[in-house]
Write an enzyme that holds these catalytic residues in place. Structure first.
Site, PDB file in Angstrom:
ATOM      1  N   LYS A  58       3.830   0.351  -6.222  1.00  0.00           N
ATOM      2  CA  LYS A  58       4.299   0.238  -4.814  1.00  0.00           C
ATOM      3  C   LYS A  58       4.309  -1.298  -4.169  1.00  0.00           C
ATOM      4  O   LYS A  58       4.969  -1.951  -3.588  1.00  0.00           O
ATOM      5  CB  LYS A  58       3.249   1.105  -3.819  1.00  0.00           C
ATOM      6  CG  LYS A  58       3.879   2.522  -3.727  1.00  0.00           C
ATOM      7  CD  LYS A  58       4.017   3.049  -2.291  1.00  0.00           C
ATOM      8  CE  LYS A  58       4.593   4.505  -2.144  1.00  0.00           C
ATOM      9  NZ  LYS A  58       3.928   5.580  -1.757  1.00  0.00           N
ATOM     10  N   ARG A  59       3.178  -1.899  -4.768  1.00  0.00           N
ATOM     11  CA  ARG A  59       2.900  -3.173  -4.428  1.00  0.00           C
ATOM     12  C   ARG A  59       3.869  -4.218  -4.766  1.00  0.00           C
ATOM     13  O   ARG A  59       4.465  -5.108  -4.309  1.00  0.00           O
ATOM     14  CB  ARG A  59       1.549  -3.541  -5.142  1.00  0.00           C
ATOM     15  CG  ARG A  59       1.104  -5.128  -4.867  1.00  0.00           C
ATOM     16  CD  ARG A  59      -0.217  -5.239  -5.390  1.00  0.00           C
ATOM     17  NE  ARG A  59      -0.298  -4.718  -7.027  1.00  0.00           N
ATOM     18  CZ  ARG A  59      -0.238  -5.508  -7.746  1.00  0.00           C
ATOM     19  NH1 ARG A  59       0.205  -6.783  -7.606  1.00  0.00           N
ATOM     20  NH2 ARG A  59      -0.260  -5.167  -9.173  1.00  0.00           N
TER      21      ARG A  59
END
Ligand code: GLU
Length: 464
Positions: free
Chosen positions: A241-242
């Site tokens: 996600k980062r």
């Protein structure tokens, strides 16, 4: 042969960025070859497949312009057909009932662990007569895989890949409750849908060998396979996600245009010389699988943002106005819309995200509030600025034309008469009109805002 490709997401979450790229490659390959691109929702895991996820996937695909050329296929609706194929294979002796108990499977798992290899079913029911079946046990159906030799798949991206057939165990086609497994459903559906090319993430490469033999058992022609490398983060680690492993709709909310995301995803793992900006028409003309790289592509937000800036500049002004409208702090009336439209050429040259474009356009609708929150702009309003702006407002009040050229001349004259450099006049005006130290060209802003609005904003600046 007409090329038929498909995108086959499992609807257990949103359309993530890797899925979007797989869809794009399938879409482009079909378009390039004058074929068809289909969408199959692999919703066989009823518990995990939600309507929200299905809607999110469709929404993401339609935003990207990658909707199916035909009705969407729902895999769960074909379960009866999948079972029928499995039973036919049993009748033909190519698959068999397996009554293996949980304990026996556990034992196989332990042996495999002790030998340091992956668990493989040992084929114990392969040649046993069903007469030996224990009572009260619902069997699974397993397909017979070759036990010796090797299998080679000529993958259109990975090249020739070979495995030893010993690695393939007799995998399950129907579970004990009679329901078909993923491996069976994929093969039957791909065959029934006439899929000629299976283009998907390389995490499915090992499945391809099992599927290959299942096609053979069914007596069907195997489609061509193309396994594309996964997308990694900028640091080379698996995409998280980062890094941007978000849903396609999240990119829309972040302010990206679909054509920018498509262009970016296209370049992620595929190249046409050094071309970075590639239109959809060019992509259709140029795309083929031989130029897909074999190593994982790295996701890079900065590149995506630059591309987005390019596409914002290219975009039609009316479209941009309708994209920023819902992001505006106030409802957009006719005057506001006319200003946004008139000012869009100047606004869009700077913006890399639709969200920024909206922020930078808001001054056309809402006058600055004092004291200004932007510290750099606040600095432009020094002692005496308020008086100067009032004087300028009076000067411009009776001024003939309210056009960029006439305004520039009037302001220069105003400055020269007071021995003030141009910046000394222009900077406070910019701050008074836009509340910012950065804006489109000042005279353009003035012309778009119109005389009354400009004068009222200049006069509203309080004494410092
Ligand atoms: N449903 C599988 C997935 O979402 C893809 C299956 C395939 O493309 O063959 O990973």
């Amino acid at each position: 042969m007409t090329v038929v490709t498909r995108f086959a997401p499992s609807p257990t979450g949103f359309l993530h960025i890797g899925g979007a790229r797989t869809a794009l490659f399938n879409w482009l390959y079909a378009k390039h070859h004058g074929g068809r691109y289909l969408l199959r929702i692999e919703d066989t895991d009823r518990q995990r497949s939600t309507t929200e996820a299905i809607d999110a996937i469709k929404d993401g695909l339609s935003w990207l312009g990658l909707m199916s050329d035909e009705d969407v296929v729902f895999q769960s609706q074909n379960a009866g057909r999948h079972m029928e194929v499995a039973h036919r294979l049993v009748e033909e002796g190519k698959a068999y009932y397996c009554y293996c108990s949980q304990e026996e499977l556990d034992e196989m798992r332990q042996t495999a662990r002790a030998e340091g290899r992956p668990m493989r079913y040992n084929g114990m029911w392969r040649d046993r007569s069903p007469d030996e079946a224990p009572e009260g046990v619902d069997p699974v159906v397993r397909v017979k895989m070759p036990t010796e030799g090797e299998t080679t798949i000529v993958d259109l991206v990975q090249g020739s890949v070979t495995i030893q057939n010993q690695q393939l165990d007799d995998f399950i086609l129907l579970r004990a409750d009679g329901s078909p497994t993923y491996m069976l459903s994929v093969v039957v559906d791909d065959h029934d849908m006439g899929i000629t090319h299976v283009i998907r993430g390389d995490d499915h490469l090992t499945n391809a060998f099992r599927q290959y033999h299942l096609y053979k058992a069914c007596g069907w022609e195997t489609p061509k396979f193309a396994h594309i490398p996964l997308i990694h983060g900028p640091d080379g680690a698996k995409l998280s996600k980062r890094h941007g492993a978000l849903g396609a709709e999240a990119y829309r909310d972040l302010g990206y245009l679909p054509e920018a995301l498509n262009n970016y995803l296209l370049r992620l793992g595929w190249a046409h010389g050094d071309d970075e900006i590639i239109s959809q028409e060019q992509a259709i003309e140029w795309f083929d699988l031989d130029a897909v790289g074999k190593s994982p592509a790295r996701f890079d937000f900065a590149k995506l943002e630059n591309l987005n800036g390019h596409y914002i500049q290219e975009a039609d002004n009316e479209r941009l106005v309708s994209l920023i409208e819902p992001l505006m702090p106030v409802a957009v009336d006719d005057t506001g819309r006319a200003r946004l439209l008139a000012g869009m050429d100047g606004l869009k040259t700077r913006a890399k995200l639709i969200t920024h474009l909206a922020e930078n356009s808001a001054f056309y609708l809402v006058p600055p509030q004092f004291p200004l929150i932007n510290p750099k702009a606040a600095k432009l309003l020094k002692e005496g600025s308020s008086a100067l702006l009032k004087e300028l407002a009076d000067h411009l009040e009776g001024h003939g034309d309210w056009t960029e050229e006439a305004l520039e001349q009037a302001m220069r004259e105003f400055g020269e008469a007071r021995d003030l450099g141009f910046g000394k006049v222009a900077q406070p005006v910019r701050a008074a009109l836009t509340g910012s130290n950065m804006s489109p060209g000042l005279f353009e802003v003035m012309e778009v805002l119109g005389r009354d609005e400009c004068l009222s904003r200049m006069r509203a600046v309080p004494e410092n």
